[in-house]
Design a protein around this motif. Sequence first.
Motif, PDB file in Angstrom:
ATOM      1  N   VAL A   1     -15.370  15.087 -31.294  1.00  0.00           N
ATOM      2  CA  VAL A   1     -14.045  15.473 -31.772  1.00  0.00           C
ATOM      3  C   VAL A   1     -13.657  16.845 -31.226  1.00  0.00           C
ATOM      4  O   VAL A   1     -12.507  17.076 -30.835  1.00  0.00           O
ATOM      5  CB  VAL A   1     -14.015  15.485 -33.313  1.00  0.00           C
ATOM      6  N   LYS A   2     -14.617  17.738 -31.163  1.00  0.00           N
ATOM      7  CA  LYS A   2     -14.345  19.094 -30.705  1.00  0.00           C
ATOM      8  C   LYS A   2     -13.947  19.090 -29.233  1.00  0.00           C
ATOM      9  O   LYS A   2     -14.546  18.417 -28.409  1.00  0.00           O
ATOM     10  CB  LYS A   2     -15.592  19.965 -30.910  1.00  0.00           C
ATOM     11  N   VAL A   3     -12.913  19.864 -28.903  1.00  0.00           N
ATOM     12  CA  VAL A   3     -12.411  19.950 -27.530  1.00  0.00           C
ATOM     13  C   VAL A   3     -13.136  21.058 -26.785  1.00  0.00           C
ATOM     14  O   VAL A   3     -13.359  22.145 -27.317  1.00  0.00           O
ATOM     15  CB  VAL A   3     -10.893  20.221 -27.524  1.00  0.00           C
ATOM     16  N   ASN A   4     -13.518  20.784 -25.537  1.00  0.00           N
ATOM     17  CA  ASN A   4     -14.158  21.790 -24.693  1.00  0.00           C
ATOM     18  C   ASN A   4     -13.071  22.529 -23.918  1.00  0.00           C
ATOM     19  O   ASN A   4     -12.383  21.938 -23.081  1.00  0.00           O
ATOM     20  CB  ASN A   4     -15.133  21.105 -23.721  1.00  0.00           C
ATOM     21  N   THR A   5     -12.921  23.806 -24.186  1.00  0.00           N
ATOM     22  CA  THR A   5     -11.872  24.596 -23.535  1.00  0.00           C
ATOM     23  C   THR A   5     -12.350  25.301 -22.272  1.00  0.00           C
ATOM     24  O   THR A   5     -11.578  26.010 -21.622  1.00  0.00           O
ATOM     25  CB  THR A   5     -11.312  25.642 -24.508  1.00  0.00           C
ATOM     26  N   ASN A   6     -13.625  25.120 -21.909  1.00  0.00           N
ATOM     27  CA  ASN A   6     -14.116  25.716 -20.669  1.00  0.00           C
ATOM     28  C   ASN A   6     -13.439  25.034 -19.477  1.00  0.00           C
ATOM     29  O   ASN A   6     -13.164  23.840 -19.510  1.00  0.00           O
ATOM     30  CB  ASN A   6     -15.634  25.563 -20.562  1.00  0.00           C
ATOM     31  N   PRO A   7     -13.170  25.784 -18.405  1.00  0.00           N
ATOM     32  CA  PRO A   7     -12.491  25.183 -17.251  1.00  0.00           C
ATOM     33  C   PRO A   7     -13.344  24.124 -16.566  1.00  0.00           C
ATOM     34  O   PRO A   7     -14.569  24.191 -16.594  1.00  0.00           O
ATOM     35  CB  PRO A   7     -12.240  26.376 -16.322  1.00  0.00           C
ATOM     36  N   MET A   8     -12.666  23.142 -15.974  1.00  0.00           N
ATOM     37  CA  MET A   8     -13.334  22.126 -15.171  1.00  0.00           C
ATOM     38  C   MET A   8     -13.129  22.492 -13.699  1.00  0.00           C
ATOM     39  O   MET A   8     -11.990  22.565 -13.238  1.00  0.00           O
ATOM     40  CB  MET A   8     -12.734  20.745 -15.445  1.00  0.00           C
ATOM     41  N   PRO A   9     -14.195  22.754 -12.956  1.00  0.00           N
ATOM     42  CA  PRO A   9     -14.050  23.145 -11.545  1.00  0.00           C
ATOM     43  C   PRO A   9     -13.675  21.948 -10.660  1.00  0.00           C
ATOM     44  O   PRO A   9     -14.498  21.406  -9.934  1.00  0.00           O
ATOM     45  CB  PRO A   9     -15.434  23.701 -11.195  1.00  0.00           C
ATOM     46  N   GLU A  10     -12.407  21.569 -10.720  1.00  0.00           N
ATOM     47  CA  GLU A  10     -11.958  20.352 -10.052  1.00  0.00           C
ATOM     48  C   GLU A  10     -11.925  20.466  -8.530  1.00  0.00           C
ATOM     49  O   GLU A  10     -11.941  19.457  -7.835  1.00  0.00           O
ATOM     50  CB  GLU A  10     -10.575  19.949 -10.592  1.00  0.00           C
TER      51      GLU A  10
END
Length: 200
Positions: A79-88
């Motif tokens: 449920v908790k959202v991960n706010t760390n950036p995704m290195p796309e």
Amino acid sequence: MKIYTKKGDKGTTGLFGGKRVYKDDVRVECVGTLDEVNSTIGLLRVKLGEEHEWQGNLHRIQKDMMDMMSHLARPSDAVKVNTNPMPENGAVFCEAWIDELEGAMTHPSDYFILPGGNEISALCHMVRTQMRRGERTLVTLNREDGVHEAIPAYINRLSDLFFTLSRAEMDKAGVAEEKWQLFLYKKFKKTGSAVKDFED
């Protein structure tokens, strides 16, 4: 706050979002292997020295690894959202650096080589092989609970990058490579056979 919690004494650990799983869970194994890779990159940076030209890019990779590990530690049903950036754009970043390194080298990459050469080159090979192990575990995890497509692409390209870094170091140091055998696609090029390398 104490570093020890005693919660893992019976063989479980917490994932992103609070779920607890056994420490030999494939997700934990994957994150743990990439953590090992990141530690070896840290050792490589120490050996290079603070002023080395690779430091900026390696620092970026270490931060990206931490972000990727945080996303891999989050099950899709959390449920908790991960706010760390995704290195796309990680794979593109690696490709650009690989091209730059290869353009500056005096010899093309036509052979499988024996890991070694000097200490820096050998450490790059350590990172490369640990990254491949992490990638194999990542494939298993991806089958069980899909991960963002940017992560497998970045991890795959990072192993190529550290192979190139090992060669760039030897080229710059004037250390001869110990060749094993010609890449398969080079070996069979004259016959027109389409043969892929051992690992892509």
